[in-house]
Scaffold this motif. Structure first.
Motif, PDB file in Angstrom:
ATOM      1  N   HIS A 262       5.038   8.571   1.990  1.00 11.48           N
ATOM      2  CA  HIS A 262       5.066   7.306   2.000  1.00 11.48           C
ATOM      3  C   HIS A 262       6.198   6.562   1.968  1.00 11.48           C
ATOM      4  N   ALA A 263       6.780   7.650   1.106  1.00 12.91           N
ATOM      5  CA  ALA A 263       8.600   6.783   0.941  1.00 12.91           C
ATOM      6  C   ALA A 263       9.098   6.728   2.177  1.00 12.91           C
ATOM      7  N   ALA A 264       8.773   7.371   2.726  1.00 15.41           N
ATOM      8  CA  ALA A 264       8.911   7.891   3.922  1.00 15.41           C
ATOM      9  C   ALA A 264       8.514   6.870   5.021  1.00 15.41           C
ATOM     10  N   ILE A 265       8.019   6.012   4.717  1.00 15.16           N
ATOM     11  CA  ILE A 265       7.361   4.433   5.997  1.00 15.16           C
ATOM     12  C   ILE A 265       7.192   3.689   4.608  1.00 15.16           C
ATOM     13  N   PRO A 266       8.292   3.342   4.619  1.00 17.39           N
ATOM     14  CA  PRO A 266       7.745   2.199   3.226  1.00 17.39           C
ATOM     15  C   PRO A 266       7.684   0.757   4.222  1.00 17.39           C
ATOM     16  N   THR A 267       7.738   0.397   5.017  1.00 14.90           N
ATOM     17  CA  THR A 267       7.355  -1.044   5.545  1.00 14.90           C
ATOM     18  C   THR A 267       6.518  -0.607   6.357  1.00 14.90           C
ATOM     19  N   THR A 268       5.506   0.341   6.119  1.00 14.42           N
ATOM     20  CA  THR A 268       4.655  -0.050   6.820  1.00 14.42           C
ATOM     21  C   THR A 268       3.118  -0.678   6.691  1.00 14.42           C
ATOM     22  N   TRP A 269       2.401  -1.121   7.338  1.00 12.06           N
ATOM     23  CA  TRP A 269       1.698  -1.732   7.120  1.00 12.06           C
ATOM     24  C   TRP A 269      -0.156  -0.994   7.586  1.00 12.06           C
TER      25      TRP A 269
ATOM     26  N   LYS B 228       0.877  -1.205   0.035  1.00 16.22           N
ATOM     27  CA  LYS B 228       0.466  -0.055   0.398  1.00 16.22           C
ATOM     28  C   LYS B 228       0.761   1.246   0.315  1.00 16.22           C
ATOM     29  N   PRO B 229       2.107   1.072   0.994  1.00 12.47           N
ATOM     30  CA  PRO B 229       2.867   2.603   0.836  1.00 12.47           C
ATOM     31  C   PRO B 229       3.380   2.461  -0.153  1.00 12.47           C
ATOM     32  N   HIS B 230       3.943   1.900  -0.893  1.00 15.50           N
ATOM     33  CA  HIS B 230       4.443   1.883  -2.731  1.00 15.50           C
ATOM     34  C   HIS B 230       3.274   2.152  -3.657  1.00 15.50           C
TER      35      HIS B 230
END
Length: 387
Positions: A220-227, A113-115
């Motif tokens: 969202h590039a600052a939080i790439p690994t988040t669900w 989703k962030p991607h």
């Protein structure tokens, strides 16, 4: 001992009940634009979509019925295996405001989703970005009211919880707790007074951002690994020096997040370790929720063997737990049976969160829509560039 437990339960129940009522003065519905023809910034409605053929027709029809503001709709097909792209192309053929884009392959270290949201933001053309889940349907005046709010607000990012439609028993039991946890444990006046990241919160179903601020803080590039961008995105904005805000979206949008009890259980558990089940949060939140919302029911059941004063304290604690839930039935159009079963709902939620925590500690991946995350540490890599 019983009376001490009952006093503790009453205190743990009274605090979120009081905070819930205080927060209602801050968590307000958005007014209409002040005057006919009030100039409003244009909005890019950005919808990440992976296997969403069942949801997209209603969602797109609702967005296209919007009035009072200029907008575009960009849907990113994120590797769908169903007819998601076909559905969007049919709308695009009839309405030039709709555009279909395809996501590049998911880079290592990114969640889906962030991607997808980052790729959408890079393709947007307007100064306001509305990130909208594919199962959220907007009211016709929602875009105009949100755009008007952003022109008056100092915030660079705002969010609201849509009215939640529920069907199955577990949906009815757990989904309405979103409002209880948000308003019962986040001091919203502090969110308006202080810019610290700890006061950042939102709902990933609906985020409205100023495009310039979004790109300045990394989005969202600052939080790439988040669900869980509902928690992480507002905090990324605040860490970059921007304000964030919350509003009541009950009359702006409606969403049915999950479609069965099993899907609800799995869906709430997939990102739990970034919220209530985070390593530093699950212990304190279990104490707060179990002690204030579940323990009073247990004490009342044991009242036959306890002193009458314990039963009275337990009843008072139960009343404090039920008060915000019954207010939620009225204010957020929640099912009454969910409110009445509040202690059971909180208990089931805690079981769900602890199950997710144990899965995470065992190194088992979380899975959603054909992707698995969390089996090994994620190492972010730069997203694919767009032309």
């Amino acid at each position: 001992m019983g009376e001490l437990l009952a006093q503790m339960a009453l205190g743990l129940a009274a605090l979120p009940a009081a905070l819930f009522l205080i927060n209602l003065a801050v968590y307000r519905r958005l007014p209409r634009p002040r005057a006919q023809g009030e100039p409003l910034p244009a909005v890019s409605v950005l919808i990440p979509a992976r296997d969403e053929e069942a949801n997209l027709p209603a969602t797109l029809a609702a967005v296209l019925a919007s009035h009072g503001v200029t907008f575009e709709v960009v849907v990113l097909d994120d590797g769908s295996t169903d007819r998601t792209a076909e559905r969007v192309r049919a709308f695009a053929a009839r309405d030039a405001r709709v555009r279909l884009e395809s996501a590049p392959p998911l880079p290592p270290g990114w969640c889906g989703k962030p991607h997808a949201c980052w790729q959408l933001a890079r393709r947007a053309r307007h100064p306001l970005l509305l990130f909208l889940d594919a199962d959220v349907r907007l009211a016709p005046d929602a875009l105009a009211r949100m755009a008007a709010f952003m022109t008056r607000s100092r915030s660079a990012l705002a969010s609201g919880v849509p009215r939640q439609e529920v069907g199955s028993f577990v949906e009815r039991l757990l989904i309405p707790l979103i409002h209880f946890v948000l308003l019962g444990y986040l001091p919203m006046p502090f969110m308006r007074w202080f810019r610290g990241s700890a006061f950042g919160a939102g709902c990933g179903q609906l985020f409205l951002a100023r495009a310039d601020a979004y790109h300045a803080c990394g989005g969202h590039a600052a939080i790439p690994t988040t669900w869980h961008d509902g928690v992480k995105l507002p905090r990324a904005f605040r860490r970059a020096g921007f304000w964030t805000d919350l509003f009541d979206a009950t009359d702006l949008a409606v969403c049915r997040m999950y479609r069965s009890s099993a899907e609800t259980w799995h869906g709430l558990g997939k990102n739990a370790t970034e919220g209530l089940a985070a390593p530093g949060a699950i212990g304190p939140m279990t104490l707060l929720l179990a002690g204030g919302q579940v323990l009073p029911a247990g004490l009342l059941l044991a009242a036959l063997w306890l002193d009458g004063s314990v039963a009275a304290l337990a009843v008072a604690a139960l009343a404090c737990g039920w008060l915000p839930r019954l207010v939620g039935v009225w204010r957020f159009r929640q099912p009454a049976d969910s409110a009445l079963l509040h202690p059971l709902g909180v208990l089931v939620l805690l079981v769900n969160q602890w199950q997710a925590a144990f899965r995470h500690w065992r190194g088992q991946p979380a899975r959603w829509k054909g992707r698995a995350y969390g089996a090994a540490p994620l190492r972010p890599s730069p997203p694919a560039r767009t032309a």
